[in-house]
Design a protein around this motif. Structure first.
Motif, PDB file in Angstrom:
ATOM      1  N   SER A 127      25.818 -13.763  -4.075  1.00 45.21           N
ATOM      2  CA  SER A 127      25.851 -14.330  -5.301  1.00 45.21           C
ATOM      3  C   SER A 127      25.595 -15.896  -5.177  1.00 45.21           C
ATOM      4  O   SER A 127      24.973 -16.298  -6.050  1.00 45.21           O
ATOM      5  N   ALA A 128      26.590 -16.407  -4.402  1.00 44.19           N
ATOM      6  CA  ALA A 128      26.455 -17.924  -4.541  1.00 44.19           C
ATOM      7  C   ALA A 128      25.077 -18.261  -4.080  1.00 44.19           C
ATOM      8  O   ALA A 128      24.351 -19.263  -4.699  1.00 44.19           O
ATOM      9  N   LYS A 129      24.442 -17.619  -3.063  1.00 42.11           N
ATOM     10  CA  LYS A 129      23.028 -18.242  -2.360  1.00 42.11           C
ATOM     11  C   LYS A 129      22.245 -17.887  -3.632  1.00 42.11           C
ATOM     12  O   LYS A 129      21.164 -18.570  -3.766  1.00 42.11           O
ATOM     13  N   ALA A 130      22.045 -16.865  -4.281  1.00 38.08           N
ATOM     14  CA  ALA A 130      21.142 -16.323  -5.259  1.00 38.08           C
ATOM     15  C   ALA A 130      21.344 -17.422  -6.284  1.00 38.08           C
ATOM     16  O   ALA A 130      20.389 -17.897  -7.054  1.00 38.08           O
ATOM     17  N   LEU A 131      22.563 -17.687  -6.901  1.00 36.00           N
ATOM     18  CA  LEU A 131      22.868 -18.611  -7.912  1.00 36.00           C
ATOM     19  C   LEU A 131      22.327 -20.176  -7.587  1.00 36.00           C
ATOM     20  O   LEU A 131      21.708 -20.799  -8.344  1.00 36.00           O
ATOM     21  N   ARG A 132      22.557 -20.771  -6.464  1.00 39.80           N
ATOM     22  CA  ARG A 132      22.243 -21.799  -5.859  1.00 39.80           C
ATOM     23  C   ARG A 132      20.700 -22.037  -5.730  1.00 39.80           C
ATOM     24  O   ARG A 132      20.082 -23.230  -6.065  1.00 39.80           O
ATOM     25  N   ALA A 133      20.117 -21.088  -5.564  1.00 39.96           N
ATOM     26  CA  ALA A 133      18.586 -20.921  -5.271  1.00 39.96           C
ATOM     27  C   ALA A 133      17.944 -21.046  -6.733  1.00 39.96           C
ATOM     28  O   ALA A 133      16.876 -21.405  -6.762  1.00 39.96           O
ATOM     29  N   GLY A 134      18.650 -20.498  -7.759  1.00 41.57           N
ATOM     30  CA  GLY A 134      18.150 -20.492  -9.093  1.00 41.57           C
ATOM     31  C   GLY A 134      17.975 -19.123 -10.021  1.00 41.57           C
ATOM     32  O   GLY A 134      17.195 -19.209 -10.906  1.00 41.57           O
ATOM     33  N   THR A 135      18.711 -18.317  -9.312  1.00 39.26           N
ATOM     34  CA  THR A 135      18.919 -16.802 -10.147  1.00 39.26           C
ATOM     35  C   THR A 135      19.965 -16.893 -11.212  1.00 39.26           C
ATOM     36  O   THR A 135      20.990 -17.074 -10.585  1.00 39.26           O
ATOM     37  N   ASP A 136      19.304 -16.939 -12.319  1.00 39.62           N
ATOM     38  CA  ASP A 136      20.361 -17.574 -13.288  1.00 39.62           C
ATOM     39  C   ASP A 136      21.313 -16.334 -13.894  1.00 39.62           C
ATOM     40  O   ASP A 136      22.437 -16.300 -14.148  1.00 39.62           O
ATOM     41  N   LEU A 137      20.528 -15.059 -13.921  1.00 38.37           N
ATOM     42  CA  LEU A 137      21.096 -13.853 -14.599  1.00 38.37           C
ATOM     43  C   LEU A 137      20.991 -12.773 -13.394  1.00 38.37           C
ATOM     44  O   LEU A 137      19.899 -12.280 -12.900  1.00 38.37           O
ATOM     45  N   ASP A 138      22.039 -12.096 -13.185  1.00 30.74           N
ATOM     46  CA  ASP A 138      22.344 -10.892 -12.254  1.00 30.74           C
ATOM     47  C   ASP A 138      21.976  -9.519 -13.127  1.00 30.74           C
ATOM     48  O   ASP A 138      22.893  -9.343 -13.795  1.00 30.74           O
TER      49      ASP A 138
END
Length: 816
Positions: free
Chosen positions: A244-255
């Protein structure tokens, strides 16, 4: 907001926060070819059928209807909380490239060409969002970024080793166009990895291309469950919190899923900080404000339930179905005289699911091909004739259901509809249902019933067409992770378990009763069988016996091709196909029809190309109608009778065999699509016949330009026949040698309506970027050299048209 409150708003199902006057909102809604999974709505042709129209204005209008109906549902629920499929952020369009016809989800795309895909995406996005970016009617979500097109069986964990060339020439251009030209406000990242980095945690995709090069300012949503895949399928992270952290920091705003609930752990362990949350939340709440939520300006509050399935919307669905039909062969048998006696055969002739495709709403008044032909032709005999594939269920046809035991019984079963789930009291509605083939997704089956809880008892007789073994089944289209409906089938008052084999010694009526209690959230019911092949072929032969012509509806269905299906039969695997051939039972049916000596018209209904080699050689006419939406049967009947002049063009290549293609798992474009295929196709991309004839003349003279200069090409298109028709004028560029194996590329198209004898000067302004080439390093530039342009009704060598030469001097590098 507290950290917990922030994190709660970053999943698709965002809860209310009363102290902030923030309503609950689910970001996950669907609108691929009509508002989906939220009750009755206008159902347009599946996306691949919309692509076959090559009509940007029509696709824009379809998008406009989708967003209007989304607003109508949103407003009629009230200004409070909005749950799953009830929101204004639509996970559409799917603009992945349909690189291989074996992919079951290719039906959701606009085909194999990045230019056509990009242009139609811009049109659809414009219809969804409207002309005011600060107040969109709804928000479109371009998906799935990127390099995602099967196989379905490995979609959660496969890694693509894609060349920079293929990435820039094929897999990214439509997404770039959706962002730069279409101003799409949301993008969805895909399940797969690219060179070891999952798409939802991929800086190259989400930062270098999407935000930096293309200037995207909207929000990124994950494909549903993709963040979990990062940890447990790609092993890109050790834990869900790390993923989740890697996705968020890469730019995925909404899960889309549950995974971002672990961001509190990521925050505590220092994998992210509060500013990471704020950056994504800012994008999400900006979107909610633009949509007019939570006290913001709402320009669309007046759209009400009366805007769902309006007369205009229904007419647009019919027009889209008309334009989507592609005539592939005609030896003169079409159009048929309406006095002709028809035999209608095939498993796709009378199935609602074949109209709707996947990701669909509930059609209000669906017209199957059988019903459409009965509306125009006075004599129509019908037999199902075959299942879709070996050992597969088919809906029990009207020919095997009867209200009474004697010869005076009507086709179908008597349905008693109760306004409660316990069959109590008197039925609210009593009617005869010709078949039991119902889409019930958040929709009541009859007037006067609530969609939440009801029951139905059907009674009548099952008429086996011959002695033999019959496998019986009641299919419930089941929801995921929810309470299921209850169903009980009785033959001669004896309960029948799902999949049970019943033997009948003779063709004699068997008493049938089916009880259905809608107590859960399942979305459909179908009464099905596996019948003896010989009995079905004999029925087809009997129907053919008194006919002047045979119309065979063959192909596939969303039951056998689609997203991660459990279907397994020869030629199929998990929603994908292992063979492009028409399944053997259907092939046998066509051969039986041909043996009669009567004209055979084959109508293919599918989401992907089928290798109709036999039909091309032996049928008198061949059409493809895709999954044509609620009005598909009407459009098909109008086309066969000549009331509609066919004008669709193929958005994909029809190959002769899967053996002509590289391995399905190979994402290199070499040997794929019309742009790189070196073989002889069965039917080429861009191909389609008409009842009219067209000619091309007077092209612009050869031109010489400096790199980067605009180019305008003009050509005169004439209808040289005695009837009005639509032509799709297409512009193809053939580059100089050594262009990465690129044979030719579509760089322009126009749909033209021409009266009999009318001519029109068509003008094409060619974008310098569309004249550019990509080198092995993925760098794009306008290169010097001699380019050949063809303007015609298809590809060079396949259709009437004219040619010209374009010489480019100098070189101009272009940004990504």
């Amino acid at each position: 907001m507290t950290a917990a409150e922030k994190i709660s708003q970053m999943r698709n199902s965002a809860p209310a926060i009363p102290r902030l006057n923030l309503s609950a909102y689910d970001w996950w809604s669907e609108g691929l070819h009509g508002l989906a999974r939220n009750g009755q709505a206008t159902v347009f042709p599946q996306a691949i059928g919309l692509a076959a129209t090559w009509d940007r204005d029509l696709v824009r209008q379809v998008g406009d209807v989708v967003s209007t109906e989304a607003r109508a549902k949103f407003n009629t629920v009230g200004k409070g909380d909005h749950g799953l499929y009830g929101g204004l952020n639509l996970f559409a369009p799917n603009i992945n490239i349909f690189r291989d016809p074996r992919w079951g989800r290719g039906q959701e795309t606009y085909g194999e060409d990045p230019y056509l895909t990009g242009k139609l995406a811009v049109a659809f996005i414009g219809g969804i969002q409207g002309s005011d970016p600060d107040h969109p009617k709804a928000i479109a979500t371009a998906k799935h970024l990127a390099v995602h097109s099967g196989p379905e069986s490995g979609r959660h964990g496969f890694d693509v080793d894609v060349s920079p060339y293929d990435l820039e020439t094929t897999y990214l251009p439509a997404f770039r166009r959706a962002v730069v030209e279409g101003k799409v406000q949301s993008v969805m990242c895909a399940y797969n990895s690219i060179e070891g980095a999952p798409a939802c945690g991929n800086d190259m995709l989400l930062q270098r291309h999407l935000r930096t090069a293309w200037g995207f300012t909207g929000f990124v949503a994950s494909d549903c469950g993709a963040v979990d895949d990062m940890a447990h399928a790609h092993f890109f992270a050790a834990t869900t919190a790390e993923a989740s952290a890697k996705a968020l920091r890469a730019g995925t705003d909404l899960d889309c899923g549950w995974e971002y609930g672990s961001l509190d752990e990521a925050l505590k362990s220092g994998l992210i900080n509060d500013s990471d949350l704020d950056l994504s939340l800012g994008r999400l709440f900006a979107a909610r404000r633009r949509l007019g939520m939570d006290g913001s300006v709402d320009l669309y509050a007046a759209i009400g339930a009366d805007q769902i399935h309006t007369r205009r919307a229904a007419q647009l669905a019919l027009e889209a179905a008309r334009e989507s039909i592609v005539l592939l062969k005609n030896n003169g048998v079409l159009p048929l005289k309406t006095s002709a006696r028809l035999a209608v055969i095939g498993p796709d002739a009378d199935a609602v699911e074949v109209l709707e495709g996947n990701y669909h709403g509930v059609a209000v008044n669906p017209v199957t091909p059988l019903a459409g032909l009965r509306g125009l032709f006075p004599t129509v005999a019908y037999a199902q004739g075959a299942p879709l594939a070996e050992n597969s269920y088919a809906n029990i046809p009207e020919t095997a259901l009867q209200t009474g035991a004697g010869p005076g019984g009507a086709a179908g079963l008597v349905g008693e509809y109760f306004d409660n789930p316990t069959f109590s009291g008197n039925p609210r509605v009593v009617r005869v249902d010709r078949t039991l083939d119902f889409d019930l997704d958040r929709a009541a089956p009859a007037a006067g019933l609530e969609k939440a809880a009801y029951s139905v008892r059907w009674k009548g007789y099952f008429i086996p067409p011959a002695a033999g073994d019959y496998r019986m089944n009641v299919r419930l289209d089941q929801c995921w992770n929810c309470v299921h409906d209850q169903v009980r089938l009785f033959i001669n008052e004896q309960p029948v378990e799902a999949g049970a084999v019943l033997h009948f010694d003779e063709k004699r009526p068997q008493r049938l009763r089916l009880e259905f209690a809608h107590v859960g959230a399942d979305s459909g019911l179908r009464l099905q069988w596996m019948a003896p092949q010989g009995a079905q072929l004999d029925e087809a032969a009997a129907a053919i016996d008194g006919a002047d012509a045979i119309v065979a509806f063959v192909g596939l269905s969303p039951d056998v091709e689609g997203e991660e299906l459990g279907f397994d039969a020869p030629g199929f695997a998990g929603g994908d196909r292992t063979s492009l051939d028409l399944p053997a039972p259907q092939q046998k049916l066509l051969e039986t029809a041909k043996a009669s000596g009567k004209p055979v018209i084959v109508v293919l209904m599918s989401g992907g190309a089928v290798a109709l080699n036999w039909a091309k050689a032996h049928a008198d006419a061949v059409l493809t109608a895709w999954y044509p939406g609620e009005a598909g049967g009407t459009a098909i009947a109008e086309t066969l009778s000549g009331r509609n002049n066919p004008s669709g063009r193929l958005p994909v290549t029809f190959y002769q065999s899967a053996r002509d293609l590289p391995a399905f798992i190979d994402y290199r474009m070499a040997g794929r699509t019309y742009r790189y295929f070196n073989g002889t196709p069965l039917f080429p991309f861009g191909y389609g016949l008409s009842y009219s004839r067209f000619s091309y003349s007077g092209p612009s003279p050869d031109q010489t330009i400096q790199a980067g200069q605009p180019v305008r090409v003009k050509v005169t298109v004439a209808n040289i026949s005695a009837r009005a028709g639509d032509e799709v004028a297409q512009v193809y560029m053939t580059p100089p040698a050594d262009a990465g194996g690129l044979k030719r590329a579509l760089i322009g198209f126009q749909r033209l309506h021409l009266a009999a004898g009318q001519s029109h000067e068509a003008s094409f302004d060619l974008d310098p970027r569309d004249l550019s080439l990509v080198d092995a390093h993925g760098e794009r530039a306008i290169e010097p050299g001699v380019y050949h342009l063809f303007i015609g009704g298809g590809q060079p060598g396949e259709a009437a048209g004219v040619e010209m030469t374009l010489t480019i001097n100098g070189r101009m590098a272009l940004k990504r």
